[in-house]
Motif scaffolding. Structure first.
Motif, PDB file in Angstrom:
ATOM      1  N   MET A 154      19.334  -3.404 139.726  1.00 42.03           N
ATOM      2  CA  MET A 154      19.936  -2.774 138.568  1.00 42.03           C
ATOM      3  C   MET A 154      21.276  -3.450 138.263  1.00 42.03           C
ATOM      4  O   MET A 154      22.121  -3.584 139.155  1.00 42.03           O
ATOM      5  N   PRO A 155      21.506  -3.903 137.048  1.00 42.87           N
ATOM      6  CA  PRO A 155      22.754  -4.575 136.686  1.00 42.87           C
ATOM      7  C   PRO A 155      23.976  -3.660 136.859  1.00 42.87           C
ATOM      8  O   PRO A 155      23.889  -2.446 136.677  1.00 42.87           O
ATOM      9  N   TYR A 156      25.093  -4.278 137.215  1.00 43.65           N
ATOM     10  CA  TYR A 156      26.338  -3.559 137.465  1.00 43.65           C
ATOM     11  C   TYR A 156      27.468  -4.266 136.724  1.00 43.65           C
ATOM     12  O   TYR A 156      27.735  -5.448 136.976  1.00 43.65           O
ATOM     13  N   ALA A 157      28.122  -3.552 135.789  1.00 43.76           N
ATOM     14  CA  ALA A 157      29.284  -4.094 135.082  1.00 43.76           C
ATOM     15  C   ALA A 157      30.480  -3.994 136.025  1.00 43.76           C
ATOM     16  O   ALA A 157      30.872  -2.892 136.427  1.00 43.76           O
ATOM     17  N   VAL A 158      31.054  -5.121 136.370  1.00 43.35           N
ATOM     18  CA  VAL A 158      32.140  -5.167 137.351  1.00 43.35           C
ATOM     19  C   VAL A 158      33.416  -4.594 136.738  1.00 43.35           C
ATOM     20  O   VAL A 158      33.854  -5.016 135.679  1.00 43.35           O
ATOM     21  N   ASP A 159      33.980  -3.626 137.435  1.00 44.88           N
ATOM     22  CA  ASP A 159      35.215  -2.971 137.012  1.00 44.88           C
ATOM     23  C   ASP A 159      36.376  -3.652 137.736  1.00 44.88           C
ATOM     24  O   ASP A 159      36.435  -3.649 138.965  1.00 44.88           O
ATOM     25  N   PHE A 160      37.304  -4.230 136.976  1.00 51.66           N
ATOM     26  CA  PHE A 160      38.430  -4.909 137.611  1.00 51.66           C
ATOM     27  C   PHE A 160      39.667  -4.021 137.697  1.00 51.66           C
ATOM     28  O   PHE A 160      40.697  -4.433 138.212  1.00 51.66           O
ATOM     29  N   VAL A 161      39.559  -2.788 137.211  1.00 54.17           N
ATOM     30  CA  VAL A 161      40.653  -1.827 137.357  1.00 54.17           C
ATOM     31  C   VAL A 161      40.462  -1.033 138.647  1.00 54.17           C
ATOM     32  O   VAL A 161      41.371  -0.897 139.454  1.00 54.17           O
ATOM     33  N   ALA A 195      35.739 -11.080 136.815  1.00 55.40           N
ATOM     34  CA  ALA A 195      35.460 -10.151 135.710  1.00 55.40           C
ATOM     35  C   ALA A 195      36.670 -10.031 134.783  1.00 55.40           C
ATOM     36  O   ALA A 195      36.522 -10.042 133.550  1.00 55.40           O
ATOM     37  N   ARG A 196      37.860  -9.934 135.366  1.00 52.40           N
ATOM     38  CA  ARG A 196      39.078  -9.829 134.550  1.00 52.40           C
ATOM     39  C   ARG A 196      39.287 -11.095 133.717  1.00 52.40           C
ATOM     40  O   ARG A 196      39.611 -11.034 132.535  1.00 52.40           O
ATOM     41  N   TYR A 197      39.057 -12.254 134.321  1.00 49.60           N
ATOM     42  CA  TYR A 197      39.218 -13.520 133.610  1.00 49.60           C
ATOM     43  C   TYR A 197      38.315 -13.572 132.370  1.00 49.60           C
ATOM     44  O   TYR A 197      38.777 -13.889 131.270  1.00 49.60           O
ATOM     45  N   TYR A 198      37.031 -13.267 132.553  1.00 48.35           N
ATOM     46  CA  TYR A 198      36.094 -13.357 131.418  1.00 48.35           C
ATOM     47  C   TYR A 198      36.357 -12.287 130.370  1.00 48.35           C
ATOM     48  O   TYR A 198      36.155 -12.531 129.180  1.00 48.35           O
TER      49      TYR A 198
END
Length: 154
Positions: A1-8, A32-35
């Motif tokens: 299952m895809p996971y959106a990476v949280d950088f906070v 993730a923060r860079y992109y």
């Protein structure tokens, strides 16, 4: 299952089996923060076994270009296009992150990057061939990185 990476709120979801899970999660969040900041792209990863085509593409490039095969188990992958670049990432259990930046147009930049999570040793597959530069990250601590230019067509 895809996971959106949280950088906070950095999470080790999907990376728990890594001996450096916290540092690897920070490294993943750093990417993730860079992109998000540069391209407004949401960095979304999937378990490696759910995206074999991405894993195969990265491994084919590593093998063909530098005869590299990593002993560590791949945990997560992602593949996406931004600004004329096809990007792919593989996050390994050892704490290694491999990324492929492949310019879509003929003559565009193409390279493979390696990033080592804080606390991991340089993998024996890389140690005799690559020098690593250090960079500081609030999310990942000290990241060591290296790269090589892709010469072939993939």
């Amino acid at each position: 299952m895809p996971y959106a990476v949280d950088f906070v709120n950095v999470s080790t979801v999907g990376l728990e089996s890594s001996p450096v899970a916290e540092a690897l999660a920070g490294l993943r969040a750093n990417e993730a923060r860079y992109y998000k900041n540069k391209y407004d792209h949401v960095f979304t990863v999937s378990p490696a076994d759910e995206a074999p085509e991405t894993l195969d593409w990265v491994h084919r490039i590593l093998s063909a270009e530098r005869d590299l095969v990593f002993a560590s188990r791949p945990l997560e992958v992602t593949s996406f296009e931004v600004d004329g670049l096809r990007m792919a990432y593989v996050f390994y259990e050892s704490g290694l992150s491999v990324n492929v930046m492949y310019g879509i147009e003929e003559g565009a930049k193409r390279a493979v990057g390696f990033k080592l999570s804080e606390g991991m040793e340089v993998p024996e597959e890389l140690s005799p061939h690559f020098k690593f530069a250090r960079q500081k990250s609030k999310l990942a601590g000290t990241i060591r990185g290296s790269f090589f230019v892709i010469k072939g067509e993939y």
